[in-house]
Write a protein that holds these residues in place. Structure first.
Motif, mmCIF file in Angstrom:
data_model
loop_
_atom_site.group_PDB
_atom_site.id
_atom_site.type_symbol
_atom_site.label_atom_id
_atom_site.label_comp_id
_atom_site.label_asym_id
_atom_site.label_seq_id
_atom_site.Cartn_x
_atom_site.Cartn_y
_atom_site.Cartn_z
ATOM 1 N N MET A 1 -5.453 -20.371 -24.265
ATOM 2 C CA MET A 1 -6.828 -19.815 -24.103
ATOM 3 C C MET A 1 -7.252 -19.046 -25.652
ATOM 4 N N SER A 2 -7.541 -19.852 -26.925
ATOM 5 C CA SER A 2 -7.294 -19.001 -28.160
ATOM 6 C C SER A 2 -8.491 -17.862 -27.721
ATOM 7 N N LEU A 3 -8.475 -16.813 -29.131
ATOM 8 C CA LEU A 3 -8.700 -15.695 -29.142
ATOM 9 C C LEU A 3 -10.465 -15.553 -29.354
ATOM 10 N N ILE A 4 -10.643 -17.170 -30.114
ATOM 11 C CA ILE A 4 -12.087 -17.897 -30.642
ATOM 12 C C ILE A 4 -12.862 -18.185 -28.321
ATOM 13 N N GLU A 5 -11.945 -18.675 -27.775
ATOM 14 C CA GLU A 5 -12.646 -19.298 -26.833
ATOM 15 C C GLU A 5 -12.635 -18.038 -25.721
ATOM 16 N N ALA A 6 -11.650 -16.997 -25.930
ATOM 17 C CA ALA A 6 -11.645 -15.486 -25.741
ATOM 18 C C ALA A 6 -13.365 -14.579 -25.665
ATOM 19 N N MET A 7 -13.066 -14.279 -26.844
ATOM 20 C CA MET A 7 -14.351 -13.861 -27.610
ATOM 21 C C MET A 7 -15.961 -15.078 -27.069
ATOM 22 N N GLY A 8 -16.076 -16.006 -27.204
ATOM 23 C CA GLY A 8 -16.938 -17.317 -27.555
ATOM 24 C C GLY A 8 -17.898 -17.009 -26.200
ATOM 25 N N ASN A 9 -17.991 -15.824 -25.585
ATOM 26 C CA ASN A 9 -18.411 -15.162 -24.301
ATOM 27 C C ASN A 9 -19.178 -13.627 -23.515
ATOM 28 N N GLY A 10 -20.760 -14.128 -23.996
ATOM 29 C CA GLY A 10 -20.970 -13.125 -23.753
ATOM 30 C C GLY A 10 -21.243 -11.741 -22.909
ATOM 31 N N THR A 11 -20.349 -12.170 -21.907
ATOM 32 C CA THR A 11 -20.386 -11.199 -21.019
ATOM 33 C C THR A 11 -18.720 -10.734 -21.651
ATOM 34 N N ARG A 12 -17.358 -11.180 -21.941
ATOM 35 C CA ARG A 12 -16.872 -11.038 -22.491
ATOM 36 C C ARG A 12 -17.020 -9.804 -23.794
ATOM 37 N N LEU A 13 -17.815 -10.223 -24.305
ATOM 38 C CA LEU A 13 -17.900 -9.132 -25.004
ATOM 39 C C LEU A 13 -19.150 -8.500 -25.280
ATOM 40 N N GLU A 14 -19.356 -7.767 -24.398
ATOM 41 C CA GLU A 14 -19.823 -7.066 -23.836
ATOM 42 C C GLU A 14 -19.493 -5.579 -23.192
ATOM 43 N N ILE A 15 -17.706 -6.559 -22.437
ATOM 44 C CA ILE A 15 -16.763 -5.973 -21.881
ATOM 45 C C ILE A 15 -15.839 -5.247 -23.001
ATOM 46 N N LEU A 16 -15.485 -6.176 -24.121
ATOM 47 C CA LEU A 16 -15.488 -5.540 -25.262
ATOM 48 C C LEU A 16 -15.910 -4.179 -26.153
ATOM 49 N N ARG A 17 -16.998 -4.223 -26.131
ATOM 50 C CA ARG A 17 -17.978 -3.297 -26.436
ATOM 51 C C ARG A 17 -17.776 -1.651 -25.947
ATOM 52 N N GLU A 18 -17.499 -1.947 -24.431
ATOM 53 C CA GLU A 18 -17.901 -1.185 -24.228
ATOM 54 C C GLU A 18 -16.136 -0.257 -24.358
ATOM 55 N N LEU A 19 -15.376 -1.041 -23.928
ATOM 56 C CA LEU A 19 -14.011 -0.436 -24.235
ATOM 57 C C LEU A 19 -13.585 -0.483 -25.784
ATOM 58 N N SER A 20 -14.490 -0.189 -26.535
ATOM 59 C CA SER A 20 -14.194 -0.105 -27.872
ATOM 60 C C SER A 20 -14.877 1.665 -27.835
ATOM 61 N N ARG A 21 -15.489 1.596 -26.928
ATOM 62 C CA ARG A 21 -16.156 3.247 -26.884
ATOM 63 C C ARG A 21 -15.164 4.219 -26.592
ATOM 64 N N GLU A 22 -14.537 3.209 -25.214
ATOM 65 C CA GLU A 22 -13.344 3.911 -24.531
ATOM 66 C C GLU A 22 -12.641 3.686 -23.552
ATOM 67 N N PRO A 23 -11.308 4.062 -23.101
ATOM 68 C CA PRO A 23 -11.206 2.789 -21.933
ATOM 69 C C PRO A 23 -11.650 3.499 -20.338
ATOM 70 N N LYS A 24 -12.482 2.366 -19.831
ATOM 71 C CA LYS A 24 -12.757 2.286 -18.263
ATOM 72 C C LYS A 24 -12.071 1.584 -17.244
#
Length: 99
Positions: free
Chosen positions: A1-24
């Motif tokens: 899966m390409s980087l664009i496909e991986a990031m092309g999903n709202g839920t995955r973007l929310e996960i990345l945003r949460e993990l940008s704050r701290e590991p969970k």
């Protein structure tokens, strides 16, 4: 899966945003985003395959953390191009989030 496909999903973007704050760990992610564990596991697996996240164990819990910084650059017309690049996070960047 390409980087664009991986990031092309709202839920995955929310996960990345949460993990940008701290590991969970998964339960923290499911609570923060409002999804079930099976859905979280699917999206985390996709993000792992794209090498955007990895995990480590602390006690009985599996923690997820970001492994790459992502920068999106858009060029105005007439070029109509963009660059999506994931760069590894340096050890010094991760030292504050390691167990």
């Amino acid at each position: 899966m390409s980087l664009i496909e991986a990031m092309g999903n709202g839920t995955r973007l929310e996960i990345l945003r949460e993990l940008s704050r701290e590991p969970k760990y998964v339960s923290e992610l499911t609570d923060a985003i409002g999804m079930d564990g099976k859905t979280a596991a699917h999206h985390l697996s996709t993000l792992e395959e794209a090498e955007l996240v990895d995990w480590y164990m602390r006690g009985n819990r599996k923690y997820y953390r970001l492994t790459a910084a992502v920068e999106l650059q858009l060029a105005p017309p007439p070029e109509r191009t963009f660059v999506l690049q994931a760069d590894p996070i340096s050890e010094t960047d991760q030292s504050s989030s390691r167990p």
